[in-house]
Design an enzyme around this catalytic site. Structure first.
Site, mmCIF file in Angstrom:
data_model
loop_
_atom_site.group_PDB
_atom_site.id
_atom_site.type_symbol
_atom_site.label_atom_id
_atom_site.label_comp_id
_atom_site.label_asym_id
_atom_site.label_seq_id
_atom_site.Cartn_x
_atom_site.Cartn_y
_atom_site.Cartn_z
ATOM 1 N N CYS A 1 0.827 -1.257 -0.136
ATOM 2 C CA CYS A 1 0.008 -0.161 -0.038
ATOM 3 C C CYS A 1 0.727 1.176 -0.010
ATOM 4 O O CYS A 1 0.489 2.266 -0.072
ATOM 5 C CB CYS A 1 -0.918 0.139 1.187
ATOM 6 S SG CYS A 1 -2.239 -1.505 1.149
ATOM 7 N N ASP B 1 -14.079 3.739 2.604
ATOM 8 C CA ASP B 1 -13.346 2.194 2.139
ATOM 9 C C ASP B 1 -13.762 1.655 1.221
ATOM 10 O O ASP B 1 -13.369 0.573 0.367
ATOM 11 C CB ASP B 1 -13.108 1.397 3.392
ATOM 12 C CG ASP B 1 -12.290 1.961 4.376
ATOM 13 O OD1 ASP B 1 -10.971 2.219 4.289
ATOM 14 O OD2 ASP B 1 -12.874 2.245 5.609
ATOM 15 N N ASP C 1 -11.581 -3.892 3.243
ATOM 16 C CA ASP C 1 -12.297 -2.846 2.810
ATOM 17 C C ASP C 1 -13.819 -3.356 3.376
ATOM 18 O O ASP C 1 -14.644 -2.330 3.568
ATOM 19 C CB ASP C 1 -12.442 -2.330 1.459
ATOM 20 C CG ASP C 1 -10.892 -1.578 1.178
ATOM 21 O OD1 ASP C 1 -10.444 -1.153 2.185
ATOM 22 O OD2 ASP C 1 -10.493 -1.703 0.114
ATOM 23 N N GLY D 1 -11.212 -13.963 -12.657
ATOM 24 C CA GLY D 1 -10.700 -12.551 -12.526
ATOM 25 C C GLY D 1 -10.349 -12.312 -13.830
ATOM 26 O O GLY D 1 -10.785 -12.324 -15.057
ATOM 27 N N SER E 1 -6.123 -11.034 -16.008
ATOM 28 C CA SER E 1 -4.838 -10.879 -15.844
ATOM 29 C C SER E 1 -4.395 -10.032 -17.121
ATOM 30 O O SER E 1 -5.032 -10.069 -17.965
ATOM 31 C CB SER E 1 -4.239 -12.273 -15.770
ATOM 32 O OG SER E 1 -4.496 -12.882 -16.983
ATOM 33 N N ASP F 1 -10.275 1.312 7.831
ATOM 34 C CA ASP F 1 -8.789 0.476 8.042
ATOM 35 C C ASP F 1 -7.822 1.293 7.975
ATOM 36 O O ASP F 1 -7.699 2.369 7.127
ATOM 37 C CB ASP F 1 -8.977 -0.836 7.400
ATOM 38 C CG ASP F 1 -9.216 -0.616 5.763
ATOM 39 O OD1 ASP F 1 -9.142 0.678 5.245
ATOM 40 O OD2 ASP F 1 -8.962 -1.752 4.928
#
Length: 328
Positions: free
Chosen positions: A14, A48, A88, A136, A138, A221
C-alpha cells in the site's frame, strides 16, 4: 534464494498508493451518477468501499484493491493482498461474498509458476474468509501486481462508515503499526519479519463483527495513508477533531529500529506531508510523527469505540479550529 519479488517493483504494498493529496485533487468534482437514495456510500468522504442498498435489510458492498509485492515470498504476497482487499468490506461492517483475481505479471521476466503461488495464497485467504473466489482478470505487465475485486453484503441499517464519528467517543485500533518501515527494510535487505506477515494476513473479520456487536458505527481500516492519514479523513468527514495519545499506540517489534536505520517508505513521508497542515504534532518528535503516518499494508481497523483486545489510543472531541488531529 531465487527470485526476490520486491526487487521487481518500484515500491511495495500500500506504500505504492498515489499520494492522498494528489488523489483527492484528481477525484474532486467527480460524481457517482444520478442522485439516488440507494447509493449509501460513494465518493463523497473517501470511505473504504461503495455501498448500495438492495432492499430494507440488504446492501451490496463493492471494492477493489491490488498492489506490487510487499514481500518476496509469492504465497505470502498473495495472502497479504487478499486479506487487504477483503479488509475494505470488513471496514464497512459487511461480510465478503465473492471475489475476482486481479493479476498483472511480467511473464517474460518472472516464472509463471510464481504467479500460481500468488493465486494460491489469495485463494487460501478467501477460503478462510468464507468468500468465493471465482476467476478474474490478468494482463502482461512490466511490474507484478496482485489483488482482488470484492463484493460483500451488509445490513444498510448497521454500517461502519468514516463520517459517523462524534465527540466523546474513544478511538481504538486492532493491529499494531510499523508494517511500512519493516516492509521497507525487507525490500532493501531481504530480512524477514514473520510477525509482520502474520499481522498482514490476519483478517479483520472478528474485529468487524465485534464492532457491530458493540454498536459502533464509525470505522475505517489503516492502510496506505497511515494512521494519521486515515484518521484525518475520518475526523474531517465526521466534523470532529481526533486527539491521539502517542504513548498508547502499539508498534511491531523492530519498527522503531527500522525507522532509526532509515528504512522509511516514500509513501510514509508523503502521508506526513499531507496531514501536517491539518495536525498539531508539536508534542512528538519527527520519528514518532513518521511512525504514526507510516504507510501500512493490510493494517487493522480504526474504531470510534471500544472492543475487547483493541487498545484505546485517543478520543474524538469537538472540532478544534481547522485541526483534524492533535497528537500528544
Amino acid at each position: 534464494m531465487g527470485h526476490r519479488l520486491t526487487q521487481y517493483a518500484h515500491g511495495g504494498g500500500c506504500a505504492c498508493k498515489i499520494p492522498p493529496g494528489e488523489l483527492e485533487e484528481v477525484v474532486r468534482g467527480l460524481r457517482t451518477g444520478p442522485a439516488s437514495g440507494d447509493l449509501l456510500v460513494g465518493l463523497d468522504d473517501g470511505d473504504d468501499a461503495a455501498v448500495v442498498r438492495i432492499d430494507g435489510d440488504r446492501a451490496v458492498i463493492a471494492t477493489t484493491d491490488f498492489f506490487t509485492p510487499v514481500v518476496d515470498d509469492p504465497y505470502d504476497w498473495g495472502r497479504i493482498a487478499a486479506a487487504n482487499a477483503l479488509s475494505d468490506v470488513y471496514a464497512m461492517g459487511g461480510r465478503p461474498l465473492v471475489a475476482l483475481n486481479l493479476l498483472c505479471w511480467p511473464r517474460e521476466t518472472l516464472p509463471f509458476e510464481l504467479a500460481g503461488e500468488v493465486l494460491r495464497g489469495g485463494l487460501d485467504v478467501c477460503v478462510s474468509a468464507g468468500c468465493h473466489l471465482a476467476g478474474g482478470h490478468s494482463v502482461d505487465d512490466p511490474e507484478p501486481k496482485y489483488g482482488l475485486a470484492v463484493t460483500g453484503l451488509a445490513d444498510p441499517n448497521h454500517l461502519l462508515r468514516n463520517d459517523a464519528g462524534r465527540a466523546g467517543l474513544p478511538l481504538s485500533i486492532t493491529k499494531p503499526l510499523g508494517l511500512g518501515v519493516l516492509n521497507s527494510r525487507h525490500k532493501a535487505t531481504g530480512q524477514r519479519f514473520p510477525e509482520a506477515v502474520d499481522v498482514m494476513t490476519h483478517l479483520n473479520a472478528t474485529a468487524s463483527a465485534a464492532a457491530l456487536a458493540a454498536g459502533i458505527t464509525c470505522a475505517t481500516d489503516v492502510t496506505g495513508f497511515g494512521l494519521l492519514g486515515h484518521l484525518h479523513k475520518l475526523a474531517r468527514a465526521s466534523g470532529v477533531t481526533a486527539v491521539v495519545d502517542s504513548a498508547s499506540v502499539p508498534f511491531l517489534d523492530g519498527a522503531v529500529e527500522a525507522l532509526r536505520d532509515g528504512f522509511v517508505p516514500g509513501g510514509t513521508r508523503r502521508n506526513l506531508d499531507w496531514v501536517r497542515p491539518h495536525a498539531d504534532l508539536d508534542a512528538v518528535d519527527e520519528d514518532m510523527a513518521l511512525l504514526l503516518a507510516d504507510a501500512q499494508t493490510s493494517g487493522g481497523l480504526l474504531l470510534a469505540g471500544e472492543i475487547s483486545g483493541a487498545p484505546v489510543i485517543g478520543e474524538l472531541v469537538p472540532a478544534v479550529d481547522d485541526r483534524t488531529i492533535i497528537v500528544r
